[in-house]
Design an enzyme around this catalytic site. Structure first.
Site, PDB file in Angstrom:
ATOM      1  N   ARG A 188      -3.376 -10.462   5.120  1.00 11.49           N
ATOM      2  CA  ARG A 188      -3.911 -10.512   3.784  1.00 11.49           C
ATOM      3  C   ARG A 188      -2.748  -9.775   2.872  1.00 11.49           C
ATOM      4  O   ARG A 188      -2.457  -8.938   3.185  1.00 11.49           O
ATOM      5  CB  ARG A 188      -5.196  -9.875   3.743  1.00 11.49           C
ATOM      6  CG  ARG A 188      -5.825  -9.759   2.069  1.00 11.49           C
ATOM      7  CD  ARG A 188      -6.986  -8.748   2.319  1.00 11.49           C
ATOM      8  NE  ARG A 188      -7.759  -8.990   1.012  1.00 11.49           N
ATOM      9  CZ  ARG A 188      -7.357  -8.068   0.188  1.00 11.49           C
ATOM     10  NH1 ARG A 188      -6.622  -6.966   0.051  1.00 11.49           N
ATOM     11  NH2 ARG A 188      -7.892  -8.212  -1.083  1.00 11.49           N
ATOM     12  N   LYS A 205       0.690  -1.244   0.006  1.00 14.78           N
ATOM     13  CA  LYS A 205       0.108  -0.095   0.022  1.00 14.78           C
ATOM     14  C   LYS A 205       0.703   1.247   0.156  1.00 14.78           C
ATOM     15  O   LYS A 205       2.022   1.398   0.220  1.00 14.78           O
ATOM     16  CB  LYS A 205      -1.064  -0.035   1.248  1.00 14.78           C
ATOM     17  CG  LYS A 205      -2.027  -1.052   1.087  1.00 14.78           C
ATOM     18  CD  LYS A 205      -3.184  -0.859   1.963  1.00 14.78           C
ATOM     19  CE  LYS A 205      -4.209  -1.823   1.600  1.00 14.78           C
ATOM     20  NZ  LYS A 205      -5.542  -1.842   2.657  1.00 14.78           N
TER      21      LYS A 205
END
Length: 379
Positions: free
Chosen positions: A358, A324
Site C-alpha cells: 500500500r 511514515k
C-alpha cells in the site's frame, strides 16, 4: 576448481543446470530452505524429546542449560531445521507426549506455499486531514488520479475519507459518506472496478455497504473487525477483509505503546480475529501488521524483520509504511523526502513475505518491484 555460494533464489536453476531430475530437485530445494523457529513455554520433557528427534535427522534445537536434568518445568527453545526436516518432525512428533502433538501441527504451518505475486495498492484520500497532502483528492480529480495510478501499475485502489494518523479523531458515518459518495458514484457509473480492484479504508458498516454496491470488493479495516457489523457486511458481499493490528486507537495509539513481545501479541491478535471472521462467514482475508499503529520504531523494525512469520496463517500479507514517521526516526526527513526510505522498507517486506504494498508513489514502486523481481527470478 572454483567455489561460490548460491542464493536461495538460484538453487532451482542450478539443480536444473546440473541435470537433476524434477523429483530430486524438489527434495534438494527443501533442504536449502532453513527455518529458525522460536518456541515458547515448551514442556521440559518435550524439549528433551524434540532435541533428540531433531538431531537424529540433522536438525537441532537450542535449549537453555539444565534442560537435560529438568531444572525448570517449562523452557523456551529455538528449532533450526530446513523444510524437509520440518516435514519429518511434523509427522514424527505426532506420537510424542508433553504437548508435542500440538507442536507437530504448528510446525507444519511453517511450510509456506509459494508467495503470491506482488500487487500494488495505490492510496487515494478524500479528506483534508490525511497525513500526506499529495494523496488528497476529491470529485473528478480523484477519478483522474485513480486512472493514473492504474496506468502507473496499481492493481488495487484504496480509497479513504477518514484520517487514521496519530492524534486524529473519527468522524460520523454520514460525514464520511458525504466526502466519498460522488467518487463512489463515478466509479460505479464509469465501471472503473473493471480496470482495478477497489478497496475502502473504512470501518463504518453503512459506508462500506454503499461502496460494495458501487463495485468495491475489499474492506480495509484498521480496527481489525472490532465491529461485528463490519464482519456481517463482509460476509454478505463475500468481500475480502484486510485485518490490521492496532494498539488502542488513532487518538492515543502512539502514547507510549508497549508490548511484552510484539511478534507474539500481533500473532495472537490475528489468531483471534481470523477465528472471528470465520465465525461470521468471512472467507477472504489479508493481514496487515499495522506499521506505525501503536508501535515504536523498535516494534516496527522487529515486525519487518520477522514479517515472514505471519505467513503462518496462510493469508496474503499487506505492508503499508508509505512515507511514515518511522523513516524520520532513522534519518531525519520531512514527509516529502521519505520516498527512498519507503522503498527500502517495502522491498524488504516483500522479501520477508508481503505480497500487497500500500503506497502513495505507485510509479516508483512499480519500477522498484519489477527490478527486484528480475534480480530474484530464474531468468
Amino acid at each position: 576448481m572454483n567455489l561460490y555460494k548460491l542464493s536461495l533464489h538460484e538453487v532451482n536453476k542450478a539443480f536444473e543446470k546440473l541435470g537433476c531430475d524434477k523429483p530430486g530437485t524438489k527434495i534438494l530445494a527443501k533442504k536449502c530452505d532453513v527455518h529458525t523457529i522460536y518456541i515458547k513455554n515448551l514442556h521440559v520433557g518435550a524439549a528433551n524429546i524434540l532435541k533428540q528427534d531433531a538431531l537424529s535427522i540433522g536438525a537441532d534445537l537450542a535449549v537453555p542449560m539444565g534442560v537435560i536434568v529438568a531444572r525448570e518445568p517449562y523452557v523456551d527453545a529455538i528449532l533450526i531445521a530446513n523444510s524437509k526436516q520440518l516435514e519429518v518432525l511434523s509427522v514424527k512428533e505426532r506420537a510424542q507426549p508433553f504437548g508435542l502433538k500440538a507442536i507437530a501441527k504448528e510446525l507444519k504451518s511453517f511450510l509456506f506455499t509459494k508467495q503470491a505475486p506482488t500487487k500494488i495498492m495505490g492510496i487515494i484520500n478524500a479528506n483534508e486531514d490525511s497525513f500526506f497532502k499529495d494523496s488528497r483528492f476529491n470529485g473528478s480529480n480523484a477519478v483522474k488520479r485513480m486512472e493514473k495510478l492504474i496506468h502507473d501499475g496499481a492493481q488495487i485502489i484504496d480509497l479513504g475519507a477518514v484520517s487514521s494518523r496519530p492524534g486524529s479523531v473519527a468522524v460520523s458515518a454520514q460525514e464520511e459518506l458525504s466526502r466519498i459518495k460522488p467518487i463512489l458514484d463515478t466509479i460505479k457509473i464509469e465501471k472503473l472496478y473493471e480496470k482495478a480492484t477497489f478497496s475502502l479504508d473504512s470501518y463504518a458498516p453503512d459506508v462500506l455497504k454503499y461502496a460494495m454496491d458501487c463495485g468495491f470488493s475489499i474492506i480495509n479495516d484498521i480496527t481489525g473487525l472490532a465491529n461485528n457489523e463490519v464482519a456481517k457486511v463482509a460476509a454478505q458481499y463475500d468481500a475480502t477483509v484486510v485485518i490490521m493490528h492496532m494498539q488502542n486507537d488513532p487518538r492515543n495509539m502512539q502514547d507510549d505503546p508497549h508490548y511484552e513481545d510484539v511478534i507474539s501479541e500481533v500473532h495472537d491478535f490475528f489468531q483471534e480475529r481470523i477465528e472471528k471472521a470465520h465465525s461470521f462467514g468471512v472467507k477472504k482475508i489479508i493481514l496487515d501488521v499495522g506499521i506505525g499503529f501503536g508501535k515504536t520504531l523498535e516494534h516496527n523494525l522487529k515486525l519487518l524483520k520477522n514479517h515472514e512469520h505471519f505467513r503462518y496463517f496462510g493469508y496474503e500479507l499487506l505492508i503499508g509504511a508509505s512515507r511514515k514517521s518511522m523513516i524520520d526516526k532513522i534519518v531525519p526527513s520531512d514527509i516529502s523526502e521519505r520516498l527512498p526510505g519507503t522503498l527500502a522498507i517495502h522491498l524488504e517486506a516483500i522479501k520477508n513475505g508481503a505480497s500487497i504494498v500500500r503506497c502513495h508513489d505507485v510509479k516508483e514502486h512499480h519500477q522498484a518491484i519489477k527490478v527486484q523481481e528480475a534480480i530474484q527470478s530464474n531468468l
